[in-house]
Write an enzyme that holds these catalytic residues in place. Structure first.
Site, mmCIF file in Angstrom:
data_model
loop_
_atom_site.group_PDB
_atom_site.id
_atom_site.type_symbol
_atom_site.label_atom_id
_atom_site.label_comp_id
_atom_site.label_asym_id
_atom_site.label_seq_id
_atom_site.Cartn_x
_atom_site.Cartn_y
_atom_site.Cartn_z
ATOM 1 C CE1 TYR A 142 -3.215 -2.788 -0.019
ATOM 2 C CE2 TYR A 142 -3.980 -2.097 2.129
ATOM 3 C CZ TYR A 142 -4.091 -2.911 1.027
ATOM 4 O OH TYR A 142 -5.086 -3.851 0.970
ATOM 5 C CE LYS A 192 0.790 -17.834 -2.775
ATOM 6 N NZ LYS A 192 0.030 -19.075 -2.664
ATOM 7 C CG ASP A 248 -7.383 -4.155 3.672
ATOM 8 O OD1 ASP A 248 -8.395 -4.089 4.393
ATOM 9 O OD2 ASP A 248 -7.214 -3.432 2.671
ATOM 10 C CG ASP A 252 -12.807 -6.199 5.672
ATOM 11 O OD1 ASP A 252 -12.559 -5.710 6.791
ATOM 12 O OD2 ASP A 252 -13.102 -5.513 4.682
#
Ligand code: NAD
Length: 368
Positions: A142, A192, A248, A252
């Protein structure tokens, strides 16, 4: 002791729920002999209307000088047409960056009283669900180098860069390990690492820290598997620590599993000793703003996180959480957590609004 709390009510239901959280803070202070000096600070749409900018300098200074910040919610259709840098969201982004809040802690918990709201089968959540997601908040893709270009072979292309330094990873992993120490002692590092070099560095840093936290069991998991395991067997998780992007998405997903957005609190933390920011995960809910129907429990639970993480007042934090449980045990429900029972709850006088839910939490507040 006396503490300075900057209260940023914001817009929509923000001021309605923040008011209840502030009442609970003051009441628990009276019970335990602490004084919370709450200073209201405009931000978001409310500040735009008043001063022309979403994050006035005075608000920023008050927040940075406080012991902790209690935040409601910001935004709404009234300010949607404004250009990016003047939109209400800039207030929260500005606070995060100025206060260097690099860690976002989001508990995702199913309250046994509200288990019917969970979209998963009973057989999957029978052991309960109580996860803490620790997300890196100020680095990674980001904030990495990005751009667009064009060449004759490929036409248009674009890129974003995932980049983490050892120090950035270490400080967030330490919060993950410390959180696991205070809970059930299990830390899952989600990454990952089978593909990404940056993830392999996360694993190296985690290995280097493992020995400092002997009581914590560290287990790495690939993010694709974690997304699957969260709906297949969420009870296996205690604390998840992960990067900005993965956090993020997974936070959620986890919050949806609990089924009640009006119940979920969050904390954003910076360096130890600096103020943290505490807020419900929901937005300003313009559809119900001003109706008195908003559920204040996420904001109240955010104040419990404030007591626990910024002020280290464990007894008062436990007391607030117990009072929320007790109000739920007594059958009080706002509309968002009433589920299928709303007609029966209404008939029994148990379907209540924002202020009454605040009253009920206050009524159950006591030294344990
Ligand atoms: P939202 O969370 O405000 O609302 C989503 C739905 O959940 C709505 O139906 C709402 O009524 C309901 N809801 C939310 N909180 C509730 C509560 N405490 N009690 C009962 N019901 C509740 O999300 P949205 O509608 O996507 O966004 C509305 C505004 O909030 C937008 O302007 C958005 O930018 C802003 N927003 C702000 C924050 C923040 O301040 N940190 C976070 C998310 C969204």
């Amino acid at each position: 002791m006396k503490y300075h709390i900057a209260v940023v009510p914001g817009d929509g239901i923000g001021p309605e729920v923040a008011a209840q959280a502030q009442r609970v803070l003051c009441a628990v202070g009276d019970i335990f002999g602490h004084e919370f000096m709450c200073v209201p600070c405009p931000a978001g749409g409310a500040a735009i209307d008043k001063t022309g900018v979403p994050l006035p300098d005075e608000t920023l200074q008050t927040c940075m000088k406080s012991d902790a910040v209690l935040f409601g919610a910001i935004g709404g259709p009234k300010w949607d047409a404004l250009p990016g840098r003047l939109r209400p969201e800039q207030a929260i982004l500005g606070l995060r960056s100025a206060m260097a809040l690099f860690a976002n802690l989001r508990p995702a918990r199913i309250f046994p009283q509200l288990s019917a709201a969970c979209p998963l089968k009973d057989s999957i959540i029978q052991g309960g669900l109580d996860i803490l997601i620790v997300r890196e908040l100020t680095g990674g893709i980001y904030f990495g180098d990005r751009g667009r270009s064009e060449d004759t072979a490929n036409g248009k292309f674009a890129w974003d860069t995932e980049k983490y330094s050892w120090a950035e990873i270490e400080r967030i992993l330490k919060i993950g390990f410390q959180s696991a120490q205070k809970r059930r002692g299990r830390l899952c590092l989600v990454d990952k690492a089978n593909v990404l070099e940056s993830s392999r560095l996360w694993r190296e840093v985690a290995e280097s820290l493992r020995g400092c936290y002997p009581g914590v069991e560290l287990s790495p998991m690939y993010v694709d598997n974690a997304a699957m395991q969260l709906v297949r067997n969420p009870g296996q998780f205690d604390v998840i620590v992960t990067s900005n992007l993965f956090g993020d998405i997974l936070s959620d997903e986890a919050s949806q599993i609990t089924g009640s957005i009006g119940m979920l609190a969050s904390a954003s933390l910076g360096e130890s000793g600096k103020p943290g920011l505490y807020e419900p995960i929901h937005g300003s809910a313009p559809d119900i703003a001003g109706t008195g129907k908003a559920n204040p429990l996420a904001a109240i639970l955010s104040s419990a996180m404030l007591l626990r993480y910024s002020l280290n007042l464990i007894g008062p934090a436990d007391a607030v959480e117990c009072a929320v449980e007790a109000a739920l045990d007594a059958g009080w429900r706002t509309a968002d957590i009433a589920g299928m029972d709303s007609t029966a709850l209404k008939a029994a006088g148990k379907l209540i609004g924002t202020k009454k839910m605040g009253d009920e939490v206050l009524r159950h507040l006591k030294k344990n």
